[in-house]
Design a protein around this motif. Structure first.
Motif, short mmCIF file in Angstrom:
data_model
loop_
_atom_site.label_atom_id
_atom_site.label_comp_id
_atom_site.label_asym_id
_atom_site.label_seq_id
_atom_site.Cartn_x
_atom_site.Cartn_y
_atom_site.Cartn_z
N GLY A 104 0.81 -1.21 0.00
CA GLY A 104 0.00 0.00 0.00
C GLY A 104 0.85 1.25 0.00
N LEU A 105 1.92 1.26 0.78
CA LEU A 105 2.80 2.43 0.84
C LEU A 105 3.43 2.71 -0.52
CD1 LEU A 105 4.15 4.29 3.25
CD2 LEU A 105 6.17 2.99 2.59
N LEU A 106 3.87 1.64 -1.20
CA LEU A 106 4.47 1.82 -2.51
C LEU A 106 3.44 2.28 -3.54
CD1 LEU A 106 6.83 -1.29 -2.70
CD2 LEU A 106 7.49 1.09 -2.39
N CYS A 107 2.20 1.88 -3.37
CA CYS A 107 1.15 2.31 -4.31
C CYS A 107 1.01 3.83 -4.34
CB CYS A 107 -0.20 1.69 -3.91
SG CYS A 107 -0.48 0.03 -4.54
N VAL A 108 1.18 4.47 -3.19
CA VAL A 108 0.97 5.93 -3.11
C VAL A 108 2.27 6.68 -2.92
CG1 VAL A 108 -1.37 5.65 -2.23
CG2 VAL A 108 0.53 5.81 -0.61
N ALA A 109 3.41 6.01 -3.09
CA ALA A 109 4.72 6.65 -2.91
C ALA A 109 4.84 7.31 -1.55
CB ALA A 109 4.99 7.67 -4.02
N ALA A 110 4.29 6.66 -0.53
CA ALA A 110 4.37 7.12 0.87
C ALA A 110 3.74 8.48 1.09
CB ALA A 110 5.83 7.14 1.35
N LYS A 111 2.80 8.87 0.26
CA LYS A 111 2.12 10.15 0.42
C LYS A 111 1.08 10.04 1.52
CE LYS A 111 -0.22 13.81 -2.16
NZ LYS A 111 -0.76 14.22 -3.49
N ALA A 112 1.21 10.85 2.57
CA ALA A 112 0.32 10.78 3.72
C ALA A 112 -1.12 11.10 3.31
CB ALA A 112 0.77 11.75 4.80
N GLY A 113 -2.05 10.28 3.80
CA GLY A 113 -3.46 10.53 3.55
C GLY A 113 -3.98 10.07 2.21
N ALA A 114 -3.12 9.52 1.37
CA ALA A 114 -3.57 9.07 0.05
C ALA A 114 -4.22 7.70 0.16
CB ALA A 114 -2.39 9.01 -0.92
N PRO A 115 -5.45 7.55 -0.34
CA PRO A 115 -6.14 6.26 -0.22
C PRO A 115 -5.67 5.24 -1.25
CG PRO A 115 -7.53 7.80 -1.39
CD PRO A 115 -6.30 8.56 -0.98
N VAL A 116 -5.74 3.98 -0.88
CA VAL A 116 -5.39 2.88 -1.77
C VAL A 116 -6.63 2.01 -1.93
CG1 VAL A 116 -3.97 0.83 -2.07
CG2 VAL A 116 -2.99 2.88 -1.05
N ARG A 117 -6.92 1.65 -3.16
CA ARG A 117 -8.05 0.77 -3.45
C ARG A 117 -7.52 -0.53 -4.05
NH1 ARG A 117 -9.59 5.92 -4.24
NH2 ARG A 117 -11.55 6.58 -3.26
N PRO A 118 -7.38 -1.57 -3.22
CA PRO A 118 -6.85 -2.84 -3.74
C PRO A 118 -7.67 -3.41 -4.89
CG PRO A 118 -6.85 -2.83 -1.35
CD PRO A 118 -7.60 -1.61 -1.77
N ALA A 119 -8.94 -2.99 -5.01
CA ALA A 119 -9.76 -3.48 -6.12
C ALA A 119 -9.20 -3.04 -7.47
CB ALA A 119 -11.20 -2.98 -5.96
N ARG A 120 -8.47 -1.94 -7.47
CA ARG A 120 -7.78 -1.52 -8.69
C ARG A 120 -6.50 -2.33 -8.79
NH1 ARG A 120 -8.42 5.11 -8.35
NH2 ARG A 120 -10.70 5.17 -8.42
N ARG A 121 -6.59 -3.42 -9.48
CA ARG A 121 -5.57 -4.45 -9.38
C ARG A 121 -4.22 -4.05 -9.97
NH1 ARG A 121 -7.35 -9.25 -7.83
NH2 ARG A 121 -5.60 -10.31 -8.81
N LYS A 122 -4.22 -3.22 -11.02
CA LYS A 122 -2.95 -2.92 -11.68
C LYS A 122 -1.96 -2.23 -10.75
CE LYS A 122 -4.60 -2.88 -16.46
NZ LYS A 122 -4.75 -2.07 -17.69
N PRO A 123 -2.33 -1.12 -10.08
CA PRO A 123 -1.35 -0.51 -9.17
C PRO A 123 -0.96 -1.43 -8.02
CG PRO A 123 -3.17 0.99 -9.63
CD PRO A 123 -3.57 -0.33 -10.17
N TRP A 124 -1.95 -2.16 -7.50
CA TRP A 124 -1.67 -3.06 -6.37
C TRP A 124 -0.69 -4.15 -6.77
CZ3 TRP A 124 -2.67 -2.60 -1.35
CH2 TRP A 124 -2.54 -3.73 -0.54
N LEU A 125 -0.93 -4.78 -7.93
CA LEU A 125 -0.04 -5.84 -8.39
C LEU A 125 1.33 -5.28 -8.76
CD1 LEU A 125 -2.48 -7.94 -10.64
CD2 LEU A 125 -1.61 -8.51 -8.35
N ALA A 126 1.36 -4.07 -9.33
CA ALA A 126 2.65 -3.45 -9.68
C ALA A 126 3.48 -3.21 -8.44
CB ALA A 126 2.41 -2.15 -10.44
#
Length: 274
Positions: A104-126
């Protein structure tokens, strides 16, 4: 006639950018820069019949245990132990980064307060792939340090290939994932492109080029620098958020850790593993 019920909103969560785990992971990745200091010291102590040349000298020659002729090259590196120790430390730093930095942290480049949606598989898998690739590259570097080139084992070559290939791929994926999340994304992506291009050239030529040392360093240096740049982005953002939380706590008193809203006092949301 009643319309069909709308689909339930995708579950989202905000990665914890204040945890010690992420902080240690970021600094572990950033620690790979020690390699350049170690290499400079080992080159300065080189005792071969000719001075070591960065353009023609192989990186692994610096970690060769014995003085003499190896693969047609005259090698003698008195500080081989330092070079091999540096390889191991570099690899362990990357391994720790792959283990401790959450997906999750890598998904948002450690940006505080940025939400992550695991349902969006491409960023999560990347992001998950980046963790695996960084860990693989780290394991390869550890192998390179534990099994020097002149001990008669093919594991040194395997470790080097793991580092070059997995490291270059990790930077390419991470650079694309972080576009529009940090200005350094372009730099990380460029490091991946340079390393990949050099790797392809080395594969096609089998390093039979006028300056094999230069080509090998174009494969390896961008990986080290690019991974360190990623660690710097994460370390700075995690450190800044930790300072903000401490400053807010000083005014409002002790409070629970930040939750989905990123503000003290909000119950932390449930987070998936990893």
């Amino acid at each position: 006639m009643r319309s069909a019920p709308s689909a339930a909103p995708a579950v989202a969560f905000i990665p914890d950018t204040t945890s010690t785990r992420q902080y240690i992971g970021a600094w572990s990745v950033l620690s790979v820069l020690q390699y350049f200091a170690a290499e400079a010291a080992v080159i300065a102590a080189w005792a071969g019949p000719r001075p070591y040349d960065l353009r023609t000298g192989y990186i692994s020659d610096l970690g060769a245990i014995y003085c003499g002729i190896y693969d047609g090259r005259e090698v003698c590196s008195p500080l081989n132990w330092l070079m091999n120790a540096s390889f191991v430390v570099q690899g362990l730093g990357m391994l720790l980064g792959g283990l401790l930095l959450s997906t999750g942290l890598l998904c948002v480049a450690a940006k505080a307060g940025a939400p992550v949606r695991p349902a969006r598989r491409k960023p999560w898998l990347a992001a998950g792939a980046v963790r695996v690739l960084i860990g693989t590259a780290g394991a390869g570097t550890v192998l390179v340090g534990l099994v020097p080139e002149d001990v008669g084992s093919g594991w040194h070559f395997v470790g080097a290939v793991m580092y070059f290939v997995a490291g270059a791929l990790a930077l390419l994926v991470l650079g694309l994932l972080w576009l529009h999340k940090t200005p350094l994304a372009w730099f990380i992506l460029a490091c991946g492109v340079v390393s990949s291009a050099a790797l392809v050239t080395a594969g096609l030529t089998r390093l039979d080029v006028p300056e094999p040392g230069t080509l090998e360093r174009l494969m390896g240096y961008p990986v080290t620098v690019g991974v360190a740049a990623a660690g710097l982005v994460i370390a700075q953002r995690v450190h800044r958020h930790r300072q903000e939380i401490r400053a807010m706590a000083a005014f409002t008193g002790p409070s629970p850790r930040p939750g989905a809203s990123g503000l003290p006092g909000t119950p932390p949301p449930r987070q998936p593993a990893g």
